[in-house]
Design a protein around this motif. Sequence first.
Motif, short mmCIF file in Angstrom:
data_model
loop_
_atom_site.label_atom_id
_atom_site.label_comp_id
_atom_site.label_asym_id
_atom_site.label_seq_id
_atom_site.Cartn_x
_atom_site.Cartn_y
_atom_site.Cartn_z
N GLY A 74 37.36 33.20 32.22
CA GLY A 74 37.67 34.09 33.26
C GLY A 74 38.30 33.53 34.25
O GLY A 74 39.24 34.38 34.87
N GLY A 75 38.26 32.36 34.98
CA GLY A 75 38.78 31.80 35.92
C GLY A 75 40.16 31.64 35.80
O GLY A 75 41.11 31.70 36.43
N SER A 76 40.47 31.09 34.44
CA SER A 76 41.70 30.77 34.21
C SER A 76 42.74 32.04 34.04
O SER A 76 43.63 32.26 34.36
CB SER A 76 41.98 30.33 32.74
N ARG A 77 42.05 33.22 33.49
CA ARG A 77 42.61 34.57 33.18
C ARG A 77 43.13 35.32 34.82
O ARG A 77 44.07 35.72 35.01
CB ARG A 77 41.67 35.42 32.62
N TYR A 78 42.14 34.90 35.79
CA TYR A 78 42.14 35.22 36.90
C TYR A 78 43.28 34.55 37.73
O TYR A 78 44.26 35.14 38.42
CB TYR A 78 41.10 35.25 37.84
N LEU A 79 43.48 33.03 37.53
CA LEU A 79 44.40 32.32 38.06
C LEU A 79 45.80 32.54 37.61
O LEU A 79 46.90 32.72 38.32
CB LEU A 79 43.98 30.90 37.72
N ALA A 80 46.03 32.95 36.44
CA ALA A 80 47.35 33.41 35.66
C ALA A 80 47.64 34.60 36.20
O ALA A 80 48.96 34.95 36.49
CB ALA A 80 47.06 33.44 34.25
N LYS A 81 46.76 35.52 36.55
CA LYS A 81 46.94 36.77 37.12
C LYS A 81 47.43 36.81 38.52
O LYS A 81 48.59 37.34 38.82
CB LYS A 81 45.81 37.73 37.11
N LEU A 82 47.11 35.73 39.03
CA LEU A 82 47.41 35.45 40.42
C LEU A 82 48.75 34.83 40.55
O LEU A 82 49.35 35.22 41.55
CB LEU A 82 46.87 34.74 41.33
N LEU A 83 49.09 34.05 39.71
CA LEU A 83 50.44 33.39 39.25
C LEU A 83 51.42 34.26 39.20
O LEU A 83 52.37 34.14 39.82
CB LEU A 83 50.42 32.33 38.49
N GLY A 84 51.08 35.36 38.21
CA GLY A 84 52.01 36.32 38.01
C GLY A 84 52.50 37.27 39.16
O GLY A 84 53.70 37.57 39.62
N GLN A 85 51.12 37.50 39.95
CA GLN A 85 51.37 38.54 41.22
C GLN A 85 52.32 37.77 42.33
O GLN A 85 53.29 38.45 42.93
CB GLN A 85 50.14 38.82 41.74
#
Length: 215
Positions: A155-166
């Motif tokens: 979950g944390g990795s998915r959220y971190l990846a989302k923020l990197l994309g943003q």
Amino acid sequence: MDNGYSLPKPELKKPAKKHVKASYSEHGILSDLGVEKRKVYQYEENGIMVFSDSQPTQGDYRIHLYECFACRPDSTIDWYHIPLFTKEYSAVISNAAKRYQLEPALIRAVIHAESAFRTNVVSKAGAMGLMQLMPGTAKDMQVTNAFHAEQNINGGSRYLAKLLGQFNGDIDLACAAYNAGPTNVDQYQGIPPFPETQAYVQRVKILYSRYRKAS
């Protein structure tokens, strides 16, 4: 049938109130791996929920942190030499890195900065587990048990990846958003001027560099 007498109303039993015991001292700032951080232990003892700054000798417990591991601006830890966690959760981190196109070193750096690789920590804001997921974030990332290591890391990795994309792959801004929220990063058009967030970003970068070299 009404005989003119009113029947007494049955008394409703009130649910038993759960007993809570709190015990703190002036030494609630404890040293752990070279860094001072405020923490409180929560556990149940003889049916009483206990909150204390002393670790229980047995049984399950939760650790409530007053700051994330790397967020205290006045931390005396030497982030360039603190021992690393290079082996913990290797398979889980590797799988999450592949799934979300992240470097394992960055995931390790964030876990280290957030919780020092402790699964059972809870922040004063309610963030939980290894990557300190807030309840809303955990739900959005489909994490049903934030204290389960694999779920939390995914979950944390998915959220971190989302923020990197943003934030167009900008690690500094993504980490700042992970700590302070993306709204604050947008509002200040960069790393927010919060001492805790600025310290956090700097320390994640140090850890990230060290984990890359160690891999």
